[in-house]
Structure formats: C-alpha cells, structure tokens
Write a protein that holds these residues in place. Structure first.
Motif, PDB file in Angstrom:
ATOM      1  N   GLY A  75       0.831  -1.198   0.000  1.00 10.20           N
ATOM      2  CA  GLY A  75       0.000   0.000   0.000  1.00 10.20           C
ATOM      3  C   GLY A  75       0.860   1.239   0.000  1.00 10.20           C
ATOM      4  N   ILE A  76       0.361   2.287   0.629  1.00 10.78           N
ATOM      5  CA  ILE A  76       1.083   3.555   0.653  1.00 10.78           C
ATOM      6  C   ILE A  76       0.990   4.194   2.040  1.00 10.78           C
ATOM      7  CG2 ILE A  76       0.758   4.069  -1.805  1.00 10.78           C
ATOM      8  CD1 ILE A  76      -1.455   6.075  -0.892  1.00 10.78           C
ATOM      9  N   LEU A  77       1.894   5.136   2.284  1.00 12.84           N
ATOM     10  CA  LEU A  77       1.779   6.019   3.440  1.00 12.84           C
ATOM     11  C   LEU A  77       0.811   7.137   3.074  1.00 12.84           C
ATOM     12  CD1 LEU A  77       5.555   6.372   4.373  1.00 12.84           C
ATOM     13  CD2 LEU A  77       3.851   5.024   5.609  1.00 12.84           C
ATOM     14  N   ASP A  78      -0.109   7.425   3.969  1.00 10.60           N
ATOM     15  CA  ASP A  78      -1.102   8.455   3.666  1.00 10.60           C
ATOM     16  C   ASP A  78      -1.386   9.280   4.915  1.00 10.60           C
ATOM     17  OD1 ASP A  78      -2.793   9.957   2.133  1.00 10.60           O
ATOM     18  OD2 ASP A  78      -4.154   8.328   1.609  1.00 10.60           O
ATOM     19  N   LEU A  79      -2.179  10.327   4.736  1.00  3.60           N
ATOM     20  CA  LEU A  79      -2.531  11.228   5.826  1.00  3.60           C
ATOM     21  C   LEU A  79      -4.043  11.399   5.884  1.00  3.60           C
ATOM     22  CD1 LEU A  79       0.160  13.982   5.255  1.00  3.60           C
ATOM     23  CD2 LEU A  79      -0.093  12.666   7.351  1.00  3.60           C
ATOM     24  N   PHE A 256       6.201  -3.424   8.664  1.00  8.86           N
ATOM     25  CA  PHE A 256       6.290  -2.972   7.279  1.00  8.86           C
ATOM     26  C   PHE A 256       7.622  -2.299   6.991  1.00  8.86           C
ATOM     27  CE2 PHE A 256       4.718   0.634   9.640  1.00  8.86           C
ATOM     28  CZ  PHE A 256       5.246   1.748   9.016  1.00  8.86           C
ATOM     29  N   THR A 257       7.957  -2.266   5.721  1.00  5.37           N
ATOM     30  CA  THR A 257       9.138  -1.547   5.239  1.00  5.37           C
ATOM     31  C   THR A 257       8.693  -0.502   4.232  1.00  5.37           C
ATOM     32  OG1 THR A 257       9.524  -3.135   3.456  1.00  5.37           O
ATOM     33  CG2 THR A 257      10.669  -3.536   5.545  1.00  5.37           C
ATOM     34  N   VAL A 258       9.518   0.522   4.082  1.00  8.88           N
ATOM     35  CA  VAL A 258       9.302   1.558   3.065  1.00  8.88           C
ATOM     36  C   VAL A 258      10.501   1.467   2.121  1.00  8.88           C
ATOM     37  CG1 VAL A 258       8.830   3.999   2.649  1.00  8.88           C
ATOM     38  CG2 VAL A 258       8.159   2.957   4.833  1.00  8.88           C
ATOM     39  N   PRO A 259      10.403   0.685   1.033  1.00  9.19           N
ATOM     40  CA  PRO A 259      11.580   0.442   0.181  1.00  9.19           C
ATOM     41  C   PRO A 259      12.306   1.706  -0.251  1.00  9.19           C
ATOM     42  CG  PRO A 259       9.776  -1.008  -0.452  1.00  9.19           C
ATOM     43  CD  PRO A 259       9.220  -0.051   0.565  1.00  9.19           C
ATOM     44  N   GLY A 260      11.576   2.781  -0.442  1.00 11.41           N
ATOM     45  CA  GLY A 260      12.209   4.025  -0.865  1.00 11.41           C
ATOM     46  C   GLY A 260      13.122   4.631   0.177  1.00 11.41           C
ATOM     47  N   LEU A 261      12.989   4.186   1.440  1.00  9.69           N
ATOM     48  CA  LEU A 261      13.805   4.732   2.528  1.00  9.69           C
ATOM     49  C   LEU A 261      14.818   3.729   3.061  1.00  9.69           C
ATOM     50  CD1 LEU A 261      11.042   6.614   4.572  1.00  9.69           C
ATOM     51  CD2 LEU A 261      12.606   7.565   2.886  1.00  9.69           C
ATOM     52  N   GLY A 262      14.866   2.518   2.490  1.00  9.74           N
ATOM     53  CA  GLY A 262      15.815   1.515   2.961  1.00  9.74           C
ATOM     54  C   GLY A 262      15.115   0.274   3.471  1.00  9.74           C
ATOM     55  N   GLU A 263      15.840  -0.512   4.262  1.00  2.48           N
ATOM     56  CA  GLU A 263      15.343  -1.807   4.704  1.00  2.48           C
ATOM     57  C   GLU A 263      14.820  -1.806   6.142  1.00  2.48           C
ATOM     58  OE1 GLU A 263      18.397  -4.698   4.077  1.00  2.48           O
ATOM     59  OE2 GLU A 263      18.466  -4.369   1.906  1.00  2.48           O
ATOM     60  N   GLU A 264      14.819  -0.676   6.800  1.00  2.00           N
ATOM     61  CA  GLU A 264      14.369  -0.649   8.196  1.00  2.00           C
ATOM     62  C   GLU A 264      12.917  -1.093   8.315  1.00  2.00           C
ATOM     63  OE1 GLU A 264      14.031   2.404  12.022  1.00  2.00           O
ATOM     64  OE2 GLU A 264      15.072   3.028  10.200  1.00  2.00           O
ATOM     65  N   ARG A 265      12.638  -1.874   9.379  1.00  2.00           N
ATOM     66  CA  ARG A 265      11.274  -2.349   9.619  1.00  2.00           C
ATOM     67  C   ARG A 265      10.605  -1.477  10.676  1.00  2.00           C
ATOM     68  NH1 ARG A 265      14.124  -6.688   7.991  1.00  2.00           N
ATOM     69  NH2 ARG A 265      13.056  -8.243   6.707  1.00  2.00           N
ATOM     70  N   TYR A 266       9.350  -1.163  10.416  1.00  5.31           N
ATOM     71  CA  TYR A 266       8.562  -0.334  11.323  1.00  5.31           C
ATOM     72  C   TYR A 266       7.352  -1.126  11.801  1.00  5.31           C
ATOM     73  CZ  TYR A 266      11.264   3.195   8.759  1.00  5.31           C
ATOM     74  OH  TYR A 266      12.271   3.911   8.174  1.00  5.31           O
ATOM     75  N   LEU A 301       4.427   7.366  -0.348  1.00  7.38           N
ATOM     76  CA  LEU A 301       5.492   6.380  -0.519  1.00  7.38           C
ATOM     77  C   LEU A 301       4.927   4.958  -0.441  1.00  7.38           C
ATOM     78  CD1 LEU A 301       8.564   7.741   1.483  1.00  7.38           C
ATOM     79  CD2 LEU A 301       8.292   7.609  -0.979  1.00  7.38           C
ATOM     80  N   TYR A 302       5.451   4.087  -1.279  1.00 13.54           N
ATOM     81  CA  TYR A 302       5.020   2.694  -1.340  1.00 13.54           C
ATOM     82  C   TYR A 302       5.541   1.923  -0.131  1.00 13.54           C
ATOM     83  CZ  TYR A 302       5.057  -2.162  -3.040  1.00 13.54           C
ATOM     84  OH  TYR A 302       4.902  -3.523  -3.167  1.00 13.54           O
ATOM     85  N   VAL A 303       4.700   1.045   0.431  1.00 18.12           N
ATOM     86  CA  VAL A 303       5.109   0.219   1.568  1.00 18.12           C
ATOM     87  C   VAL A 303       4.803  -1.249   1.289  1.00 18.12           C
ATOM     88  CG1 VAL A 303       4.707   2.073   3.225  1.00 18.12           C
ATOM     89  CG2 VAL A 303       2.911   0.403   2.836  1.00 18.12           C
ATOM     90  N   GLU A 304       5.612  -2.119   1.870  1.00 23.79           N
ATOM     91  CA  GLU A 304       5.359  -3.561   1.857  1.00 23.79           C
ATOM     92  C   GLU A 304       5.159  -3.989   3.302  1.00 23.79           C
ATOM     93  OE1 GLU A 304       8.767  -5.205  -0.078  1.00 23.79           O
ATOM     94  OE2 GLU A 304       8.050  -4.657  -2.089  1.00 23.79           O
ATOM     95  N   ALA A 305       4.094  -4.749   3.562  1.00 24.76           N
ATOM     96  CA  ALA A 305       3.732  -5.032   4.949  1.00 24.76           C
ATOM     97  C   ALA A 305       3.320  -6.481   5.139  1.00 24.76           C
ATOM     98  CB  ALA A 305       2.593  -4.105   5.375  1.00 24.76           C
ATOM     99  N   LYS A 306       3.434  -6.927   6.394  1.00 27.01           N
ATOM    100  CA  LYS A 306       2.892  -8.212   6.837  1.00 27.01           C
ATOM    101  C   LYS A 306       1.946  -7.919   7.998  1.00 27.01           C
ATOM    102  CE  LYS A 306       6.996 -10.933   5.619  1.00 27.01           C
ATOM    103  NZ  LYS A 306       8.136 -11.710   6.164  1.00 27.01           N
ATOM    104  N   ILE A 307       0.713  -8.405   7.871  1.00 24.46           N
ATOM    105  CA  ILE A 307      -0.257  -8.277   8.964  1.00 24.46           C
ATOM    106  C   ILE A 307      -0.315  -9.631   9.656  1.00 24.46           C
ATOM    107  CG2 ILE A 307      -2.636  -7.750   9.606  1.00 24.46           C
ATOM    108  CD1 ILE A 307      -2.878  -6.166   7.003  1.00 24.46           C
TER     109      ILE A 307
END
Length: 414
Positions: A75-79, A256-266, A301-307
């Motif tokens: 998905g994406i980061l949104d506001l 989740f990770t934000v590939p555009g910002l690196g490999e850090e997991r949030y 920004l695009y995100v990849e996540a595991k729920i």
C-alpha cells in the motif's frame, strides 16, 4: 545451567589487541590468577569507555516475535484529510512575493506569499465609506424613531430611515467578515490604514508539498497556490486481497518496510477495515496506525507489509545479535545483569569482579540454540537460565567477538 567463566580484560589506547598473558607487566593480576587457557567454555570481554564509544553498541531484552502466520500486503503512506491543506487566495491578485519552497517546514500562521491588487483597496475604501455614513444614518434613524413615537412625523419616513440604517449596518458587518477573511484588520482600516496587499498564511504547521505560482503571476481565488501536509499522523493504507480479508482483525500487528527509505522495519497495528470492495484490484482497504512518529516518511510512498493474524509468539533477537563460531551460535550479555544470578562463579575468583569494575563494562558470551528467521529476527530456542530482563547486545556483537579473540591471543579451543 551454570558456566565456569574466565575473564579476559581488554584495554584501550592500542593495548586491546594484546594477548592476555602479556598483561601481567601492567598489573594484570586477575589474568595471572585465572590462566587464560583453563576455562574456555565461556568467554568474557571488558571494554574501556573509549572502546565503548568506538563500538556503538546497542542493547535489548529478549523480544517476542509473532510466528503464527501473516498476510502479505502492500500500500502507501497516507494522511487523514484534516492533515492536508490546499492554500488558495481569498481574492484574485498578483503575486508580489513567494516566501517558501517545496520541502520547507512552516508553522501555522507563517506568511507563505503576499498578493496585491487594486480591488483590495476598493474594498477597504467601501468599508470606510460605510462606517463614515453609518453615523449619520444612525442619528437619522434615532430622530425619526423619536418623532414616530410622538406621532409627529409620517410613518413612511421612519421606515425609510430604519431600512437605510439597518442595511448599512448589515453591509458593515459583511465587509468586516470579508476583510478578516482576507487577513486585513477592520479596526486598522477604520483608523485610516489602507493596504494594497494581503498575506497568505499557513493554515497548519507542516511541510510544503506543492507550489504552483511565482512572483508576478496572476492567481484566481479558486486556484491552489500551496499544498501543506502535517506528517505527524501518517498512517498506512494497505490493500488486502479478498481471500485474506477474513483473517484481518482490528488491533493485529503490522510490520512494514518503506523500500524508498531503505530496509528498516517499522511497527503498526490494524485500526480500520474497509467496508467496500475494489472490483478492479480485488482488494479491500485496511487502515493501519503507525507506532511512533517518523519524520522521514512522505505521503504517497510505497510500503510492503505483513499483517500478523495470530497470537503465537517466540523468543527472538535481531540477526546481528548472533555470532557464529565453529558451528556454535553465541550472544553477548551484560555481566552486571548476571552477577547476582550466578554469584558462586564470582566467589571463587575474588580479584575478578574488582578488576572488571576498573575497566568499563564487561560482557559474557553465552551459547544459544537458534530457530527460524523472520523480519530480521532469529528465534532463540535454547539459552542459559538468565535473570529476567537481561540485556543482550543487539548491535556490535561481532565487534565484541573480535575484541575477545584478540584478548585470547589465538588460544581459544572448542
């Protein structure tokens, strides 16, 4: 599970790499009492404050990791809508000055741009005329009212005076609202201060994400000049496929990770599950809240996540906590966390703990059994009986390992 421990003291300023047996020339009595070759099942390493500063170590207790299954999604980061503001001009005008550029952070009320136009002056002039005329209309209204009450004058004259006065009063209030909307002060205008320009101010604190004008440009009131976003409440908008949506529940963990910002997991959690189905993508929207604020996040920004769809947990540490030596996995634990727990090891070496205290912080290498890897973590299946809350080295374990090897002078045996 108990261990026999030998302490290897390491010193800064170029001495940390010397073999333990060479230290006796510098008062290393602890080393003479405990021959470096006698107890090698467990290693200990002590760092000076200088070495600690260079090592940039990080510590943590054992984490628990959910391994009961997850749903992969993206998905994406949104506001939320209230955190996004389109800024436009209250009236048509020419851009006199642009104060900020895309990427700038501004506080609420900051002047983003200045516009000018003759119509601003005309509006203020009209307001002055209204308030100047109002005094006469009010006195005429009062005069006619008194005459009417005494039945001296015709009814029509009183009604006309009343209509004229109330219309002027209404016009005054309407003009005041219009001037305030433009950022002009009716009180200052009434005092004779007329301005040919107006300031466009930030409606919220945030970052500028769009700028659509330049100096000298003519802008109409319906045009967007700036876009502002307040990133303090960034959230996740995830797309979950229809076959997985029945596994999703409010409150579930999201990593989740934000590939555009690196490999850090949030980390985050499921907050809302959409009630509509997108026929084109075959997905349902899932809204996730994010733990902590991350000011590097950008809307879109695009995100990849595991729920994570269950509540089975395991003990785990980050992968970089684990050091492998000849087929055995190890972690490093702060000795201050285990001194009381294994008191008997320290009793048979009285000079030992005193020497440790003189030379910074001491760590013990502890063997562990590891299991599956996921999300950058390793399952810890077997470990010594350590006190609850023991601090493990999660960053810099290989630095400690290499320093320990230097101290052993290459005589380590398995």
């Amino acid at each position: 599970m108990k261990y026999v421990v030998a302490t290897i003291l390491l010193f800064g300023c170029g001495e940390s790499g010397r073999p333990a047996e060479d230290e006796h020339d510098h008062g290393g009595d602890a080393h003479e009492e405990h021959g470096a070759e006698t107890h090698r099942e467990e290693g200990m390493v002590s760092l000076t404050e200088i070495q600690l500063a260079n090592a940039d170590l990080q510590y943590s207790t054992l984490d628990t990791l959910n391994i009961s299954g997850f749903v992969k999604t993206n998905g994406i980061l949104d506001l939320p809508p209230q955190n996004i503001a389109a800024v436009s001009a209250p009236m048509d005008g020419f851009v006199k000055k642009v104060n900020y550029l895309v990427g700038d952070y501004v506080k609420k009320g900051a002047v983003l741009a200045v516009l000018e136009h003759m119509d601003y002056i005309k509006l203020q002039e009209e307001y002055l005329n209204v308030i100047n005329n109002l005094e006469y209309l009010e006195s005429e209204y009062e005069r006619q009212r008194q005459l009417d009450s005494a039945q001296v004058t015709a009814k029509k004259q009183f009604q006309a005076a009343s209509v004229a006065y109330k219309s002027a009063l209404t016009r005054k209030k309407a003009l005041e609202k219009q001037l305030q909307y433009m950022g002009l002060s009716p009180k200052s205008i009434a005092a004779g201060e007329i301005s040919g320009s107006i300031a466009i101010r930030a409606p919220l604190s945030g970052y500028i994400t769009a700028l659509n004008v330049h100096n000298g440009a003519f802008v109409q009131s319906q045009e967007e000049i700036y876009e502002l976003v307040d990133t303090d409440h960034m959230h996740l908008e995830l797309n979950v496929f229809e076959q997985d949506i029945n596994k999703i529940k409010i409150g579930q963990l999201i990593l989740f990770t934000v590939p555009g910002l690196g490999e850090e997991r949030y980390r985050g959690s499921v907050f809302l599950i959409g009630k509509s189905f997108d026929r084109d993508s075959k997905t349902v929207k899932v809204h996730g809240h994010i733990e902590e604020e991350h000011h590097e996040f950008l809307r879109g920004l695009y995100v990849e996540a595991k729920i994570y769809s269950g509540d089975e947990h395991m003990a785990a540490l980050p992968e970089e906590s684990i050091v492998n030596d000849q087929g055995q996995s190890y972690v490093f634990v702060l000795v201050k966390d285990i001194e009381e727990h294994e008191n008997e090891e320290h009793h048979h070496a009285e000079g030992h703990s005193e020497a440790v205290e003189d030379h910074g912080i001491t760590f013990r290498r502890v063997p562990v059994g590891t299991g599956i890897k996921d999300q950058g973590y390793v399952q810890i299946k077997q470990i010594a009986d350590l006190p609850h809350g023991s601090q493990f080295v999660t960053k810099g374990a290989y630095y400690l390992y290499s320093e320990m090897k230097k101290g052993e002078g290459g005589h380590h045996h398995h």
